[in-house]
Design an enzyme around this catalytic site. Sequence first.
Site, PDB file in Angstrom:
ATOM      1  N   HIS A  35       6.399   1.031   4.428  1.00 25.30           N
ATOM      2  CA  HIS A  35       7.013  -0.081   3.712  1.00 25.30           C
ATOM      3  C   HIS A  35       8.514   0.156   3.634  1.00 25.30           C
ATOM      4  CE1 HIS A  35       3.384  -2.175   2.413  1.00 25.30           C
ATOM      5  NE2 HIS A  35       2.846  -0.985   2.272  1.00 25.30           N
TER       6      HIS A  35
ATOM      7  N   ASN B 287      20.646   3.708   9.480  1.00 21.11           N
ATOM      8  CA  ASN B 287      19.679   3.664   8.390  1.00 21.11           C
ATOM      9  C   ASN B 287      20.325   4.079   7.074  1.00 21.11           C
ATOM     10  OD1 ASN B 287      17.300   5.419   6.803  1.00 21.11           O
ATOM     11  ND2 ASN B 287      16.723   3.398   7.540  1.00 21.11           N
TER      12      ASN B 287
ATOM     13  N   ASP C 178      14.637  -3.322  -7.389  1.00 21.56           N
ATOM     14  CA  ASP C 178      14.304  -4.743  -7.572  1.00 21.56           C
ATOM     15  C   ASP C 178      14.264  -5.096  -9.047  1.00 21.56           C
ATOM     16  OD1 ASP C 178      13.772  -4.605  -4.855  1.00 21.56           O
ATOM     17  OD2 ASP C 178      11.999  -5.871  -4.994  1.00 21.56           O
TER      18      ASP C 178
ATOM     19  N   ASP D 264       8.177  -7.366   6.111  1.00 20.89           N
ATOM     20  CA  ASP D 264       6.723  -7.193   6.205  1.00 20.89           C
ATOM     21  C   ASP D 264       5.981  -8.449   5.757  1.00 20.89           C
ATOM     22  OD1 ASP D 264       7.482  -4.562   6.632  1.00 20.89           O
ATOM     23  OD2 ASP D 264       7.122  -3.975   4.551  1.00 20.89           O
TER      24      ASP D 264
ATOM     25  N   ARG E 189      20.198  -5.331   1.688  1.00 20.06           N
ATOM     26  CA  ARG E 189      20.281  -6.544   0.870  1.00 20.06           C
ATOM     27  C   ARG E 189      21.715  -6.802   0.410  1.00 20.06           C
ATOM     28  NH1 ARG E 189      15.007  -5.277  -2.869  1.00 20.06           N
ATOM     29  NH2 ARG E 189      13.394  -6.038  -1.444  1.00 20.06           N
TER      30      ARG E 189
ATOM     31  N   ASP F 256      18.116  -2.102   9.642  1.00 18.90           N
ATOM     32  CA  ASP F 256      18.582  -0.871   8.989  1.00 18.90           C
ATOM     33  C   ASP F 256      18.235   0.364   9.823  1.00 18.90           C
ATOM     34  OD1 ASP F 256      19.924   0.289   6.785  1.00 18.90           O
ATOM     35  OD2 ASP F 256      18.025   0.843   5.838  1.00 18.90           O
TER      36      ASP F 256
END
Length: 402
Positions: free
Chosen positions: A216, A73, A183, A99, A81, A45
């Site tokens: 993150h 980005n 999520d 990660d 996703r 990304d």
Amino acid sequence: MTVTQPDVSVIIGAYEAMPYLIECLSSVEAQTIDPMRVEVIAVDDGSTDGTGEYLEEFAERAPMHVLVIRQENSGGPSGPRNVGLGKATGRYVFFLDADDRLGPEALERMVGMADRAGTDVVLGKVEGVNRSAPKSMWGRTVERTDVFSSNIKFTLSAQKLFRRALLDRHGMRFEESLFTGEDALFTMEAYLRADGVSVVADHTCYYLVGRDDGKHVTKSGSYTLRFDSARALMELIAELVPAGGRRDQLMMRPFLVTLLPQFGPKYLTDSEEVRRHKFELAKPLMDTYWTEGVAQRLKVHERLRLHLVAEQRPELLPDVVKFVKAKKQAAALLERKGRRVYLVYPHFRDRAAGVPDAVYLAEPREARAFPGYREGGLDTFMRRAVRKARRVLTSREVRHAA
């Protein structure tokens, strides 16, 4: 030549993921499942740290098929996703953050569970590395459960195995307008629409890694994004679950995990302007979704804070937050011969505050911690009253017969 459909598509969204990406991809390469049964779709990304180049190197040497997509980005994890989902051909998909890393045998065990149980979502046990991980749902391995019969509502991260037919049937994608909580929205919808959910609790399938550099994929964002996230999840639950106990059971999650922290210790350091704004943002959510059924499922200090938010009483909230922050144990006041336990948090029976006693009344699971509490006391009291009435009536009948 016939091309066999892979069992699982591993979708990796990666942004500035070095050097964590090295261990992440190693964990994929080390999986015991036949490499021919796996495809990896990795979306870089817009990284500038060599992430994209390392993904391409991995694609050249990996034993399974690897597709690398490089793009500008997108600003969050949802875009990559969704791109990966659009390319996936596996019977199942698994979202792996760049990660983090997979546990040994993770894919083989989760795919095996889904095939054996016929379920649409599989949760593999998660462990934290330099960070916390959810724990309450890993008590035992369960072949088939649902979101109402387990604690899975408290793990709404996307790192699960999903049957792709379920996602395609309902057109499910990650909400790209959300920059936190995307999520939770996706996973809760999958839980609610799934024909069964499985839990693999006897084997660590996923390692959630805390980065030393503080970066993150998910952006923490401002407090306003948390309210956006809470609203989106509440709207989804209300859309898919009729009003009543089951809805209240699920509504606990956004109230407890997303909304309540906005009125925790951080609230004490917020400016008056931010405090006022938080109450404004919370009001439509409290007006629409806060019910007695939700309130009863919370601990007293949680219920009290949200009650004050619902009633728009910002002047009373700081005293409660200070008390909770100090980790003091509220005194217990037992009444009705131990059948009721009130926890004496700030403003209890303060006429000027006018907070109802019921807000301070501990539910049995919380009241059990206090000596003298008589569980089921009200029912017992009623039974005793009925027995006494029967004895009186019987006595009268005997006297009349004599």
